[in-house]
Design a protein around this motif. Structure first.
Motif, PDB file in Angstrom:
ATOM      1  N   ILE A   1     -25.199  30.891 -17.409  1.00 15.98           N
ATOM      2  CA  ILE A   1     -23.745  30.845 -17.233  1.00 15.98           C
ATOM      3  C   ILE A   1     -23.014  31.502 -18.395  1.00 15.98           C
ATOM      4  O   ILE A   1     -21.977  32.146 -18.224  1.00 15.98           O
ATOM      5  CB  ILE A   1     -23.282  29.386 -17.035  1.00 15.98           C
ATOM      6  CG1 ILE A   1     -21.810  29.391 -16.588  1.00 15.98           C
ATOM      7  CG2 ILE A   1     -23.451  28.563 -18.307  1.00 15.98           C
ATOM      8  CD1 ILE A   1     -21.364  28.039 -16.109  1.00 15.98           C
ATOM      9  N   GLU A   2     -23.578  31.391 -19.630  1.00 14.68           N
ATOM     10  CA  GLU A   2     -22.962  32.082 -20.758  1.00 14.68           C
ATOM     11  C   GLU A   2     -23.045  33.587 -20.590  1.00 14.68           C
ATOM     12  O   GLU A   2     -22.101  34.318 -20.899  1.00 14.68           O
ATOM     13  CB  GLU A   2     -23.650  31.654 -22.060  1.00 14.68           C
ATOM     14  CG  GLU A   2     -23.361  30.219 -22.461  1.00 14.68           C
ATOM     15  CD  GLU A   2     -24.021  29.872 -23.782  1.00 14.68           C
ATOM     16  OE1 GLU A   2     -25.165  30.322 -23.999  1.00 14.68           O
ATOM     17  OE2 GLU A   2     -23.382  29.184 -24.592  1.00 14.68           O
ATOM     18  N   ASP A   3     -24.187  34.050 -20.090  1.00 16.59           N
ATOM     19  CA  ASP A   3     -24.334  35.490 -19.836  1.00 16.59           C
ATOM     20  C   ASP A   3     -23.348  35.947 -18.767  1.00 16.59           C
ATOM     21  O   ASP A   3     -22.792  37.055 -18.843  1.00 16.59           O
ATOM     22  CB  ASP A   3     -25.765  35.796 -19.399  1.00 16.59           C
ATOM     23  CG  ASP A   3     -26.767  35.596 -20.523  1.00 16.59           C
ATOM     24  OD1 ASP A   3     -26.325  35.555 -21.710  1.00 16.59           O
ATOM     25  OD2 ASP A   3     -27.971  35.482 -20.225  1.00 16.59           O
TER      26      ASP A   3
ATOM     27  N   ILE B   1     -14.309  36.809  -7.173  1.00 16.79           N
ATOM     28  CA  ILE B   1     -15.397  36.051  -6.543  1.00 16.79           C
ATOM     29  C   ILE B   1     -16.347  35.522  -7.611  1.00 16.79           C
ATOM     30  O   ILE B   1     -16.756  34.345  -7.588  1.00 16.79           O
ATOM     31  CB  ILE B   1     -16.135  36.928  -5.528  1.00 16.79           C
ATOM     32  CG1 ILE B   1     -15.195  37.329  -4.379  1.00 16.79           C
ATOM     33  CG2 ILE B   1     -17.374  36.227  -4.985  1.00 16.79           C
ATOM     34  CD1 ILE B   1     -15.785  38.336  -3.418  1.00 16.79           C
ATOM     35  N   ASP B   2     -16.687  36.407  -8.575  1.00 16.06           N
ATOM     36  CA  ASP B   2     -17.583  35.976  -9.654  1.00 16.06           C
ATOM     37  C   ASP B   2     -16.972  34.833 -10.455  1.00 16.06           C
ATOM     38  O   ASP B   2     -17.659  33.863 -10.803  1.00 16.06           O
ATOM     39  CB  ASP B   2     -17.885  37.152 -10.588  1.00 16.06           C
ATOM     40  CG  ASP B   2     -18.661  38.255  -9.890  1.00 16.06           C
ATOM     41  OD1 ASP B   2     -19.232  37.982  -8.817  1.00 16.06           O
ATOM     42  OD2 ASP B   2     -18.693  39.385 -10.422  1.00 16.06           O
ATOM     43  N   ALA B   3     -15.674  34.935 -10.734  1.00 14.99           N
ATOM     44  CA  ALA B   3     -15.009  33.889 -11.510  1.00 14.99           C
ATOM     45  C   ALA B   3     -14.992  32.568 -10.756  1.00 14.99           C
ATOM     46  O   ALA B   3     -15.150  31.493 -11.350  1.00 14.99           O
ATOM     47  CB  ALA B   3     -13.598  34.326 -11.871  1.00 14.99           C
ATOM     48  N   ASP B   4     -14.767  32.639  -9.446  1.00 15.22           N
ATOM     49  CA  ASP B   4     -14.784  31.414  -8.629  1.00 15.22           C
ATOM     50  C   ASP B   4     -16.147  30.734  -8.678  1.00 15.22           C
ATOM     51  O   ASP B   4     -16.240  29.498  -8.750  1.00 15.22           O
ATOM     52  CB  ASP B   4     -14.408  31.754  -7.190  1.00 15.22           C
ATOM     53  CG  ASP B   4     -12.933  32.081  -7.036  1.00 15.22           C
ATOM     54  OD1 ASP B   4     -12.162  31.722  -7.948  1.00 15.22           O
ATOM     55  OD2 ASP B   4     -12.563  32.697  -6.017  1.00 15.22           O
ATOM     56  N   GLU B   5     -17.213  31.539  -8.631  1.00 18.06           N
ATOM     57  CA  GLU B   5     -18.556  30.970  -8.668  1.00 18.06           C
ATOM     58  C   GLU B   5     -18.836  30.309 -10.025  1.00 18.06           C
ATOM     59  O   GLU B   5     -19.412  29.211 -10.101  1.00 18.06           O
ATOM     60  CB  GLU B   5     -19.591  32.059  -8.387  1.00 18.06           C
ATOM     61  CG  GLU B   5     -19.529  32.597  -6.961  1.00 18.06           C
ATOM     62  CD  GLU B   5     -20.487  33.749  -6.732  1.00 18.06           C
ATOM     63  OE1 GLU B   5     -21.087  34.216  -7.738  1.00 18.06           O
ATOM     64  OE2 GLU B   5     -20.628  34.192  -5.565  1.00 18.06           O
ATOM     65  N   ILE B   6     -18.412  30.960 -11.113  1.00 18.65           N
ATOM     66  CA  ILE B   6     -18.588  30.365 -12.445  1.00 18.65           C
ATOM     67  C   ILE B   6     -17.786  29.076 -12.556  1.00 18.65           C
ATOM     68  O   ILE B   6     -18.257  28.057 -13.088  1.00 18.65           O
ATOM     69  CB  ILE B   6     -18.174  31.369 -13.532  1.00 18.65           C
ATOM     70  CG1 ILE B   6     -19.083  32.608 -13.506  1.00 18.65           C
ATOM     71  CG2 ILE B   6     -18.192  30.726 -14.918  1.00 18.65           C
ATOM     72  CD1 ILE B   6     -18.619  33.726 -14.412  1.00 18.65           C
ATOM     73  N   GLU B   7     -16.563  29.125 -12.024  1.00 22.49           N
ATOM     74  CA  GLU B   7     -15.705  27.945 -12.074  1.00 22.49           C
ATOM     75  C   GLU B   7     -16.351  26.777 -11.323  1.00 22.49           C
ATOM     76  O   GLU B   7     -16.332  25.636 -11.793  1.00 22.49           O
ATOM     77  CB  GLU B   7     -14.341  28.284 -11.464  1.00 22.49           C
ATOM     78  CG  GLU B   7     -13.367  27.128 -11.485  1.00 22.49           C
ATOM     79  CD  GLU B   7     -12.063  27.498 -10.796  1.00 22.49           C
ATOM     80  OE1 GLU B   7     -11.065  26.795 -11.057  1.00 22.49           O
ATOM     81  OE2 GLU B   7     -12.051  28.465 -10.014  1.00 22.49           O
TER      82      GLU B   7
END
Length: 842
Positions: A700-702, A735-741
């Motif tokens: 998740i940090e990556d 989309i990527d940000a939503d998944e990380i969130e």
């Protein structure tokens, strides 16, 4: 109590006015700006029942010119005369091309009675679109003295002194009273003020300020002599007169115009042969303004006319090639028109002969006792000798006739006539001449003169040139070098001077190889260098090489026929991406792949919808050969969508067409900012989880680090106007940000299942979120600039009405309290206390 009620009513009215004024202020936003656009008007002391022109200086530098409105109102005795102010050019023709930038506006008026004139001006400001207004009032009065001119005729539309700038003019005036009786110069004075027609400023020339200057009394009139200033060749004269015995007055307002240009017409020959060329050269001297039109006509001997064009280089010139079937007198007429409407004509004639004289070349020098033989013939256009009559006359160095031969004394061979003259042994030395007079079948006379020297060759300056003329076709921009050989056939030469006449921009001489000292029999040479340029005039250009040797002048004509082609190179398909509701500039590179300058570019957009968004089309006045310049199209706040058009760019005969595709995006910069803020918040949450001892893992940090890198790419795309790539990347990153969130929320939930966690859901925009969003009102503190917000619409959703009602209710309650306290008697409390006391006595 009544007093308190009155106070309440006034208070309510004030509240209503404040609330209503608040709403109006919110909608109008102070769009009216009081601006001083009209300066003090100027006019003559006016005369009753006479038409006058009254003018005013103005300042519309901050205005959109097409929005300017000027009105006047002449009020007298309860009457109003209304009309429009007009630019001074609508009244006077004699002005130069810069009149479009003048700030003098005028109107015509017939004086009826003393009164007041009000001037009203309005326009839209360039910078912010506000409405500027100005109103000026001044009083007018009318006398009974009329001013008349005796030395020239006055006409508002034609007032020409027929002199050039810098020359003197004389104005003579006389006065009449209301009964049309002359007024003596002893009883009155006349003053005049001279103004610049473009600015309205009083003229100062040669340290003299022409403001209210008194005219000289002479011979029963008022006379003034003054020089038309070179700096103000077109001006306004304001005359005012006053009778010193009756104090009556009057005035006259006129303008003057000097001749705007002078011309000189030159022909290189007065008589030529059919098929030969004549060089026409027009030299104009322009004092002010511009020459708007030059019409050149050649009138043939048979009465027909031909229009020709003059090339515009340092001068206006052309080479006219005469036809091969018309001999006689030709007339060159040139009509010139100035931007102020002034026209003039200049003409010259030349004669075209049907035949040419051909003389067999003779020696340059003879010795006493030698025989000089010479033959001549008349040639037609095909160089065939025709029948003619030829007479020869020999003159010695003292210009004395020493021998003549009539036609019957000549020897004729194939229509060539030959004579021989034996020089006496005691012939005086010097230069001799042979006059040859030829008459053709139409009895037209042709003449020519040959010369030779008698004596020792070393006693004379005799040179031979090769070639004797240069005739070239210019079809490339490659430099051309022509060698001119000079051979000395006479005495020693110690000095040779070479110069160029006409078109020195393209023709030069290289004298490095030229020897100025030549003995008999020696030769030297120099080079004529022609350097074609892509902006040289097309067609025929003539230049002249002048060679001076020992005080004798020789000429070598140079004829250049310039024919350079034009060509344009464009990008076939051009794709542009811009943001909606922003002003943008589209730059179209145009390359000149031809050999002639592109100096008459025109651009046509074949899309009516797109044309509506075009503010300006800007490009350089010239694109030289092998150079590339941008044509800039300024577009005004386009709506989102896709626009396709073909653009045609022309320059005289060169035409090129390109396709232009414009994609207009709704601005998504706020989405990028929000995404970056979300990334920062997610990063902070990860740090907090790590502090709380939650195992995160490197994945998740990556992902957050990769998200930051891609947001940097996203900003680069946006800043470089690659909006399609930026929008596509934005969609993927959201989309990527939503998944990380989602992952972070699950980690937070696992740590604190009972806590209410932030879900970072995007909320609707609101006042106070730090962004001036679409639809947000100007009153919101987020909106720094008016252009980013909206006014309160008349047909809004009721929010402004609710605000108004709340303010009104609050103020009404406060007013009611005031009313109640005003109506209750002042001793009501005391009485109430007493009543309580009596009941309380149990």
């Amino acid at each position: 109590m009544k007093k308190s009620l009155l106070v309440f009513v006034i208070f309510v009215l004030i509240c209503l006015s404040y609330s209503f004024g608040y709403a109006i202020t919110q909608q109008n936003d102070n769009l009216i700006d009081e601006t001083n656009m009209i300066k003090i008007p100027f006019a003559a002391n006016l005369t009753n029942n006479t038409e006058f022109i009254i003018c005013s200086q103005t300042d519309f530098s901050d205005c959109e010119l097409e929005t300017i409105e000027l009105k006047y109102n002449y009020s007298y005795g309860g009457n109003d005369v209304l009309g429009d102010f007009l630019k001074i050019g609508d009244f006077f023709n004699a002005y130069d091309s810069d009149i479009s930038t003048n700030n003098v506006y005028c109107f015509k008026l017939i004086g009826v009675a003393n009164g007041m004139i009000t001037l009203n001006a309005s326009c839209t400001e360039k910078t912010n679109g506000n409405t500027d207004i100005d109103s000026e009032i001044f009083n007018v009065s009318f006398g009974n003295i009329s001013i008349h001119q005796s030395s020239f005729n006055s006409n508002y539309n034609d007032y020409d002194f027929s002199v050039f700038p810098g020359e003197n003019i004389t104005i003579a005036l006389y006065l009449e009273d209301v009964a049309d009786q002359s007024i003596s110069t002893a009883d009155a004075d006349i003053y005049y003020t001279l103004r610049d027609i473009k600015t309205g400023d009083v003229v100062t020339a040669n340290t003299i300020t022409y403001a209210h200057k008194k005219m000289t009394e002479k011979e029963g009139m008022w006379i003034e002599n003054y020089t038309i200033p070179l700096t103000v060749p077109v001006g306004i004269i304001d005359f005012s007169a006053k009778d010193t015995t009756t104090n009556d007055f009057g005035g006259m307002f006129v303008y003057y115009s000097a001749i705007p240009f002078s011309t000189k017409l030159d022909l290189n020959e007065t008589a030529i042969n059919m098929g030969e060329s004549i060089f026409i050269n027009l030299t104009p001297t322009i004092y002010y303004g511009d020459i708007s039109e030059i019409d050149t006509t050649i009138k043939y001997p048979n009465g027909t006319n031909e229009n020709i064009s003059l090339n515009n280089g340092n001068n206006y010139n052309s080479i006219f090639i005469t036809p091969t079937n018309q001999q006689g007198t030709y007339n060159v007429s040139i009509y010139l028109t100035h931007t102020n409407g002034y026209t003039t004509q200049i003409s010259k004639t030349f004669f075209v002969r049907e035949y040419t004289i051909d003389v067999a070349k003779i020696k340059s020098i003879y010795s006493p006792g030698e025989t000089v033989s010479i033959s001549a013939a008349l040639l037609d256009f095909d160089y065939n000798a025709v029948q003619s009559e030829i007479n020869f006359s020999f003159f010695d160095s003292d210009d004395e006739l020493i021998k003549s031969y009539k036609n019957s004394e000549t020897i004729v061979n194939n229509n060539y006539h030959e004579v021989s003259y034996i020089l006496p042994f005691d012939a005086i030395t010097g230069k001799y001449f042979i006059d040859i007079v030829v008459k053709d079948e139409y009895d037209i006379i042709y003449t020519t003169t040959e010369e030779f020297n008698v004596g020792d060759a070393l006693d004379y300056t005799i040179v031979d040139f090769m070639p004797e003329l240069i005739d070239l076709n210019i079809t490339t921009l490659d430099p051309i070098h022509k060698r001119i050989n000079i051979t000395n056939l006479g005495s020693i030469i110690t000095e040779i001077n070479v110069s160029i006449i006409n078109n020195t921009d393209y023709v030069s001489v290289n004298l490095i190889t030229l020897d100025e000292t030549l003995t008999n029999g020696q030769n030297t040479y120099f080079y004529i260098e022609i350097t074609p340029e892509d902006d040289m005039p097309l067609g025929n250009i003539m230049s002249l090489i002048k060679i001076n040797i020992s005080d004798i002048s020789y000429e070598i004509p140079i004829f250049l026929n310039v024919s350079l082609f034009e060509d344009i190179e464009l990008i076939d398909d051009m794709v542009i991406e811009i943001i909606a509701d922003e002003s943008n500039t589209v730059k179209i590179p145009v390359k000149n792949t031809g050999l002639y300058v592109l100096d008459n570019l025109e651009l046509n957009i074949n899309n009516e919808i797109l044309e509506e968004y075009v503010l300006n089309i800007i490009y350089s006045g010239k694109i030289h050969a092998n150079e590339t310049e941008n044509i800039e199209i300024d577009l005004y706040e386009m709506d989102a969508g896709f626009y396709n058009t073909s653009i045609e760019i022309t320059n005289n005969n060169a035409i090129k067409i390109m396709n232009l595709n414009i994609t207009v995006f709704d601005d998504f910069l706020t989405d990028i900012i929000y995404l970056d803020d979300l990334r920062q918040s997610l990063h902070e949450d990860i740090i907090q989880l790590q502090k709380d001892g939650v195992f995160i893992g490197s994945t998740i940090e990556d992902e957050i680090e990769l998200l930051q890198s891609k947001i940097n790419d996203l900003n680069d795309y946006y800043d470089s106007r690659n909006y399609s790539a930026a929008k596509e990347l934005l969609d993927d990153l959201e989309i990527d940000a939503d998944e990380i969130e989602t992952t972070i929320i699950s980690l937070q939930t696992a740590q604190n299942p009972d806590d209410e966690l932030d879900t970072y859901e995007e909320t609707d925009s609101f006042c106070g979120d730090g962004f001036c969003d679409d639809g947000e009102l100007c009153s919101c503190s987020d909106c720094e600039y008016e252009a980013q917000c909206e006014e309160i619409p008349n047909d809004d959703d009721g929010s402004s009405g609710i605000l108004f009602v709340i303010i009104f209710v609050i103020l009404l309650v406060i007013g009611g309290i005031i009313l109640v306290t005003s109506v209750v008697p002042d001793d009501w409390v005391d009485k109430k206390s007493k009543n309580v006391g009596s009941f309380g006595g149990f």
